[in-house]
Design an enzyme around this catalytic site. Structure first.
Site, PDB file in Angstrom:
ATOM      1  N   ASN B  14       0.829  -1.200   0.000  1.00 15.87           N
ATOM      2  CA  ASN B  14       0.000   0.000   0.000  1.00 15.87           C
ATOM      3  C   ASN B  14       0.872   1.261   0.000  1.00 15.87           C
ATOM      4  O   ASN B  14       2.050   1.208   0.311  1.00 15.87           O
ATOM      5  CB  ASN B  14      -0.917  -0.030   1.226  1.00 15.87           C
ATOM      6  CG  ASN B  14      -2.284   0.519   0.904  1.00 15.87           C
ATOM      7  OD1 ASN B  14      -2.417   1.498   0.187  1.00 15.87           O
ATOM      8  ND2 ASN B  14      -3.310  -0.125   1.418  1.00 15.87           N
ATOM      9  N   CYS B  15       0.242   2.388  -0.324  1.00 13.56           N
ATOM     10  CA  CYS B  15       0.901   3.693  -0.390  1.00 13.56           C
ATOM     11  C   CYS B  15       1.769   3.942   0.850  1.00 13.56           C
ATOM     12  O   CYS B  15       1.288   3.730   1.947  1.00 13.56           O
ATOM     13  CB  CYS B  15      -0.152   4.787  -0.501  1.00 13.56           C
ATOM     14  SG  CYS B  15       0.477   6.462  -0.385  1.00 13.56           S
ATOM     15  N   PRO B  16       2.986   4.419   0.727  1.00 11.28           N
ATOM     16  CA  PRO B  16       3.682   4.819  -0.506  1.00 11.28           C
ATOM     17  C   PRO B  16       4.659   3.753  -1.015  1.00 11.28           C
ATOM     18  O   PRO B  16       5.519   4.047  -1.827  1.00 11.28           O
ATOM     19  CB  PRO B  16       4.481   6.042  -0.033  1.00 11.28           C
ATOM     20  CG  PRO B  16       4.902   5.675   1.352  1.00 11.28           C
ATOM     21  CD  PRO B  16       3.805   4.791   1.917  1.00 11.28           C
ATOM     22  N   LEU B  17       4.521   2.504  -0.517  1.00 13.68           N
ATOM     23  CA  LEU B  17       5.545   1.490  -0.836  1.00 13.68           C
ATOM     24  C   LEU B  17       5.735   1.209  -2.336  1.00 13.68           C
ATOM     25  O   LEU B  17       6.880   1.090  -2.773  1.00 13.68           O
ATOM     26  CB  LEU B  17       5.249   0.193  -0.078  1.00 13.68           C
ATOM     27  CG  LEU B  17       5.498   0.268   1.429  1.00 13.68           C
ATOM     28  CD1 LEU B  17       5.139  -1.054   2.098  1.00 13.68           C
ATOM     29  CD2 LEU B  17       6.957   0.588   1.720  1.00 13.68           C
ATOM     30  N   ASP B  41      -2.663  -1.804  -5.356  1.00 12.49           N
ATOM     31  CA  ASP B  41      -3.173  -0.592  -4.707  1.00 12.49           C
ATOM     32  C   ASP B  41      -3.834   0.315  -5.755  1.00 12.49           C
ATOM     33  O   ASP B  41      -3.159   0.804  -6.659  1.00 12.49           O
ATOM     34  CB  ASP B  41      -1.996   0.130  -4.024  1.00 12.49           C
ATOM     35  CG  ASP B  41      -2.369   1.522  -3.544  1.00 12.49           C
ATOM     36  OD1 ASP B  41      -3.582   1.782  -3.369  1.00 12.49           O
ATOM     37  OD2 ASP B  41      -1.451   2.330  -3.324  1.00 12.49           O
TER      38      ASP B  41
END
Lengths: 156, 76
Positions: B14-17, B41
């Protein structure tokens, strides 16, 4: 590189949920090519500890989604904060949200500068050895040296 | 289907990965090489668009494949 954009953040909060915005925005901005500096002050300094003990609480936070409705007095019982923290961490893991430690490491890899407020360290008798490596110590003037040139400045 | 030099599976992240992993992968490429990213995502669609706009890398492809989001980015 004088045309490099700069992001300055002041991180003031020491709970698990509020530890996220500085590290998410810092690491993402660094990935976009920003030069980033985060100034940790007061409770925000908890986010720089080697051994993170960040917790969440629903007390005083009516916006926190609860799995079931619960009276505030029940939420204040011993052990409730630890339970909510465990539940929050499990939820984050199941949704693929990074841990605070992981995002913090990604920030450091991307050369985001972490500044610890010297005054707060002295005020709370914190041990500088409890902080992760690479943390610099400074005051308000040091923050403005960077923030004065910043394109974006956030207070979190 | 465009060719690519490296593939990154950001499924489940999920954000920001997805952006951070992609940035790291792009750093290891040379100019002109292409990174293919697979993500789940939904926010990554707008995020990769914004990432490319700001970093100057070229977004060759942004689409859906088998319920996942697929991106191809050419390093500038």
């Amino acid at each position: 590189m004088s045309d490099q954009k700069k992001l300055a953040i002041i991180a003031t909060k020491g709970t698990l949920d509020w530890a996220y915005p500085p590290f998410i925005l810092g690491s993402t901005a660094a990935a976009l090519g920003y030069d980033v500096e985060i100034f940790f002050t007061f409770y925000g300094l908890q986010c720089l500890k080697k051994n993170l003990k960040l917790q969440v609480t629903s007390l005083g936070n009516p916006g926190m989604p609860m799995p079931m409705p619960m009276p505030v007095l029940l939420q204040a019982l011993p052990g409730m904060q630890a339970m909510m923290t465990t539940m929050m961490k499990a939820k984050m893991k199941s949704k693929g949200v990074a841990s605070v430690e992981e995002l913090r490491e990604l920030c450091q890899e991307a050369e985001v500068r972490f500044i610890a407020c010297q005054m707060t360290v002295d005020l709370f008798d914190m041990n500088p050895n409890d902080f992760i490596d690479g943390v610099e110590f400074g005051g308000a003037a040091m923050f403005f040296e960077f923030a004065g040139e910043a394109d974006i400045t956030l207070y979190i | 289907m465009a060719n690519f030099d490296q593939e990154l599976d950001a499924s489940g992240l999920n954000c920001p990965l997805p952006i951070l992993r992609a940035k790291k992968a792009i750093t290891s490429l040379s100019a002109g090489q292409v990174l293919r990213i697979v993500a789940t995502d939904p926010g990554s669609v707008k995020d990769f668009e914004a990432f490319c706009k700001q970093t100057g890398n070229e977004l060759l492809e942004s689409g859906e494949e088998g319920g996942k989001f697929v991106f191809s980015i050419k390093k500038s």
